[in-house]
Design a protein around this motif. Structure first.
Motif: not given
Length: 969
Positions: A247-249, A318-322, A375-380, A385-394
């Motif tokens: 979902i973060p991606g 749905p995670l807007h602002g997290l 159109s950028a694709i994040p590396f989450t 297998g860890y969330f990166t900083a681009e997975a905000h809040g995780f």
């Protein structure tokens, strides 16, 4: 019979079988002796010398992996290959077999890492080439072990000079093939979702993945509509996914204009965290009620929604602002991959975590940018297998640190739970549940993989080579020109090529052939023939280790290029590229082979493995497949049809079978099974093959014993009795069947035909009928001499035809008959004259044997009821009202054919109670005891016993034989 006569011993006057060929095979002891003999005499070199100048037949060996003892699948595979090679060698070809091994890759690297962990060492602290040497030594050790195991199976090939993917020349050629692809502009660096093994820290190809059932979290998530038609203001688009951690991606939602959608209002709700009365939600109409039930709500239908309305919708994440993120717009995209058989009719699109998601996103990239949507694709998710900083809040800065999708032991991490809790806290969860489904796992570690967007090196499937072809079109054309056995393999491989994405070649490991190129930060590849030549020369003399040596970059780039611009690629090649390139350094580079191969043979899983990678690699560099035919075999199950596994205790190992029964028993099982499909193996099946082998061996043994009296005389075909000509006719039929069977790789058909011929037509008929003549007739008897000649021919044909299948037994039998011979495997299948084929004679004898069947049936009852002990005690009356059957018997010694002392043919109807068989009309038999005395030599009961006064207790025929032999009582 006088007292004196009773004491006469006639056994020395009989031509009874004499042979040292044992009835009990003792294969577990005998076979290793034969293997040792072959090695001492260097049978392989003798085969090559004997075949010099012949047309080449090449079966290219798919390389097994050098990391353990062989299993039953290896045995099945190698036996099939050996039978094919031997059969072509014995039919006039030079069938050189060069075995090979796959040596690079993760399984071996993993074993060395395990050894390090046991000693408390860290792989990263070990110089890379020291680590690679340990991998090389590990593979070398197992190649030696497997070589001996394959030889024990009776496999003949160039084990002194096999091919290995870790050979220096091989590594140079593999790197060279990649350079050809790069030079053609077909290699590129891209960022795409690939299957990623968190445990093994590398990308995986489809061929390295297997599927297993898992139970996953599934969630329905609400995306608030922020832009679009006024009628949809305040509504939510609901998606469904079994991977909450993606979902973060999320960057978009896919729908399909093929389906009907509707707006619904929640009427009632019975849940703590889900939708509440008054909320408006958008679903595919077919899935709305099912989704409502999951959330324990009821819906009130509001209105239909047109596809054009959905195209205008923009949602908020749905995670807007997290964590200060997710402030971007989430557009709706029309996608062909959307289905309405499960979920909501909307597909959560995380372009960094799925191929279809990625393709839908990239197809819309230009249109999205025009709408002001990046159109950028994040590396989450990172490689561990860890969330990166681009997975905000995780990510790393989240409370408690980064969440983890899968830990390094392959267990589920906390990512799903943390994402679900965040969605609940933001009132974005519609429903949740659990789902059991099939999910990809690494076939090596057996741990789940994830789809992860990473920079990798790819080969284009659809980029023009400049000649109007693409790799995909070349491969599809090659498939059309390839023979597949069984034929279904063609459609299977075609479907895979039609649907496959670009070929990801890079692996983030250490043990393998490196992607030996230089590229700049933008992915442009340096194409310089001089640089490539320096690299390949170094690989040829030092192996691929040269790439990882200190100063390699400076050495290879030289002084002609900016070292600061060009980066040395440190990824290694997918091992499937290694094995897919074996045709170059084996078939092309060995003068004793040829390119392309006549045949590739492997398990049916290799449609997505070696057949697949070899096809793509060869089409990329040679424009066609490296094979003319592809043969596939199934997998071996236990006797119940269940998959073999150590945990179930139902495995059968080739080592155990060879130790207890012998390799030829295992080979006979392979030859008598439908190898194109999955096969079964266990104790009962092994015993069945032992029994079949014993009967076959006894047939061969009887022929050897009988041929001890053969003087090699030749009787003209036209002068032979009908029964001998019938046997030669059957050999002519079998010769065609055997040759066609070997050409069609239909070994079961051959084995079944030869076993049935040996048991039914030879042992139970021809030999049985001719034993009296062979044992008792005079030396000058044409009948006896013709029978010996036919048995000599039968032996030569049967043993050579069986030699590819049962090489040990055939060798033992051949040398028993021909002690001066070198090996049966240096022989050719006998040439069977066309004149032996006589269909009219065969039809005549079919009728004779039909009548015989009724007679033997009647005599069997007489024996069972103990009215006779032997068929020679009988002289039945055979009533035949069918004139054609009577004509067939005209001129025949039907008593000899039925093994009775006398027989009477009567053209009238048989009396009531006469024996009949329903399948043979107009024939009946009345049993009757033979009249006369029992011949002390042949045991036949005749009225002429004692007609020769010198031999008062034998028949006239036997007396004549004794006179010719010079026997005096």
């Amino acid at each position: 019979m006088t007292e004196t006569a009773e004491k006469i011993d006639y056994s020395s006057t009989l031509y009874l079988p004499q042979t040292e060929f044992p009835m009990r095979a003792g294969l577990p002891q005998k076979e290793p002796e034969i293997v040792a003999r072959w090695q001492k005499m260097d049978l392989y070199k003798k085969l090559r010398a004997s075949a010099a100048g012949r047309e080449k037949f090449v079966l290219h060996d798919g390389p097994p992996y050098a990391n353990g003892n062989i299993h039953i699948g290896h045995a099945l595979n190698k036996i099939l290959k050996d039978v094919i090679n031997r059969s072509f060698q014995m039919r006039g070809y030079d069938a050189n077999y060069v075995p090979g091994w796959d040596c690079h890759g993760l399984p071996i690297e993993w074993k060395i890492e395990e050894k390090y962990r046991e000693k408390g060492r860290n792989k990263d602290d070990v110089p890379v080439n020291e680590f690679r040497k340990e991998c090389r030594d590990f593979a070398s050790g197992w190649i030696e072990v497997q070589t001996e195991e394959f030889k024990r199976l009776g496999i003949e090939g160039d084990f002194e000079k096999p091919y290995t993917t870790m050979n220096f020349h091989a590594e140079a050629r593999i790197a060279g093939e990649l350079m050809k692809i790069a030079k053609a502009g077909q290699l590129y660096r891209g960022s795409k979702p690939v299957m990623w093994s968190v445990v093994e820290r590398t990308a995986l190809a489809e061929a390295e993945v297997e599927y297993a059932d898992v139970e996953s979290d599934m969630i329905w998530v609400k995306f608030p509509v922020t832009e679009g038609p006024d009628a949809l203001a305040g509504a939510f688009v609901v998606i469904w996914t079994t991977t909450p951690w993606t979902i973060p991606g999320n960057r978009a939602i896919a729908y399909s204009s093929r389906y009907a959608y509707g707006l619904y209002e929640v009427a009632t709700a019975e849940n703590d965290y889900g939708p509440q009365p008054g909320e408006k939600l958008i679903f595919a109409k077919r899935l709305a009620d099912e989704s409502a039930a999951k959330a324990k709500v009821t819906f009130k239908f509001v209105r239909d929604i047109e596809a054009g309305e959905l195209a205008a919708v923009i949602c908020a994440h749905p995670l807007h602002g997290l964590g200060g993120g997710y402030a971007f717009k989430v557009p709706l995209l029309d996608g062909d991959h959307v289905t309405d058989d499960a979920g909501t009719g909307f597909v959560h699109t995380a372009p960094g975590h799925g191929r279809e998601d990625f393709e839908a996103w990239m197809d819309s990239a230009r249109a999205l940018e025009a709408r002001g949507i990046s159109s950028a694709i994040p590396f989450t998710v990172d490689d561990a297998g860890y969330f990166t900083a681009e997975a905000h809040g995780f990510g790393p800065d989240a409370e408690g640190g980064a969440g983890r999708v899968i830990d390094d032991k392959g267990k589920k991490g906390d990512a799903n739970d943390r994402v679900i809790k965040a969605l609940i806290a933001r009132h974005a969860l519609f429903a949740r549940g659990r789902l059991k489904h099939s999910y990809p796992h690494s076939w090596r570690s057996k741990k789940p993989v994830i789809f992860r967007n990473t920079p990798q090196w790819f080969v284009y499937m659809d980029k023009d080579f400049g000649d109007g072809t693409t790799l995909r079109s070349r491969a599809l054309n090659a498939i059309d020109g390839t023979r597949f056995v069984p034929g279904a393999g063609q459609n299977r491989l075609r479907a895979m090529i039609e649907q496959r994405p670009d070929w990801v070649l890079s692996r983030q490991r250490a043990w393998g052939v490196p992607i030996a190129i230089f590229a700049d930060d933008h992915g442009e590849i340096l194409v310089d023939e001089e640089v490539n030549a320096r690299i390949l020369d170094a690989f040829e003399s030092e192996g691929a280790d040269a790439w990882f040596a200190e100063g390699a970059k400076e050495r290879f780039l030289g002084n002609d290029h900016d070292h600061a611009r060009w980066n040395q690629v440190m990824d290694i090649l997918d091992v499937w590229f290694d094995s897919g390139s074996t045709h170059t350094f084996t078939l092309e580079d060995r003068p004793d082979l040829k390119w392309p191969a006549d045949v590739y043979l492997e398990g049916s899983d290799q449609h997505r493995g070696w057949f697949h990678s070899s096809l793509l690699e060869s089409c990329a560099t040679h424009g066609r497949a490296p094979y003319n035919a592809v043969i596939t075999h199934g997998f071996t199950m236990d006797e119940k049809g269940e998959k073999m596994s150590k945990s179930k205790g139902n495995t059968v190992t080739p080592q155990e079978v060879m130790k207890d029964a012998g390799a030829d028993i295992l080979r006979l099982w392979v030859m008598t099974t439908d190898y194109w499909e999955d096969q079964r193996l266990g104790k009962t099946i092994i015993q069945t093959n032992i029994d079949a082998y014993r009967k076959l061996r006894n047939t061969v043994r009887w022929m050897l014993g009988t041929l001890a009296h053969d003087k090699g005389e030749t009787i003209a075909f036209a002068d032979m009795p009908e029964l001998e000509r019938l046997m030669l006719h059957r050999l002519a039929e079998l010769d065609r069947l055997v040759r066609e069977g070997y050409d069609a790789f239909d070994f079961k058909r051959i084995a079944r035909a030869l076993i049935d011929f040996s048991n039914v037509e030879l042992s139970a008929f021809y030999f049985d009928v001719r034993k009296d003549a062979l044992y008792c007739d005079a030396p000058s008897s044409l009948r006896r001499r013709a029978a010996l000649q036919v048995i000599r021919t039968l032996f030569d044909c049967l043993v050579t035809w069986l030699a590819p299948m049962l090489p040990f037994t055939a060798e033992e039998a051949w040398l028993s008959r021909n002690p001066e011979a070198v090996s049966v495997h240096l022989e050719q299948f006998p040439l069977v004259p066309a004149e032996w084929r006589d269909d009219a004679l065969a039809e005549k004898w079919r009728k004779i044997r039909e009548v015989r069947k009724v007679v033997t049936g009647a005599l069997e009852i007489e024996r069972k009821d103990k009215r006779i002990g032997s068929s020679l005690e009988s002289a039945p009356i055979v009533h035949i009202t069918d004139p054609e059957l009577r004509r067939a018997l005209h001129g025949q010694d039907f008593a000899e054919i039925c093994i009775t002392s006398a027989i009477e043919i009567d053209g009238s109807e048989g009396p009531a109670g006469a024996f009949t068989l329903p399948e043979v009309a107009k024939v009946s038999v009345v049993p009757k005891l033979a009249e006369g005395r029992k011949c002390a030599r042949s045991w036949r009961i005749t009225k002429d016993v004692g007609s020769d006064p010198l031999y008062p207790d034998v028949s006239a025929r036997d007396a004549a034989a004794l006179r010719e032999l010079g026997f005096k009582p």
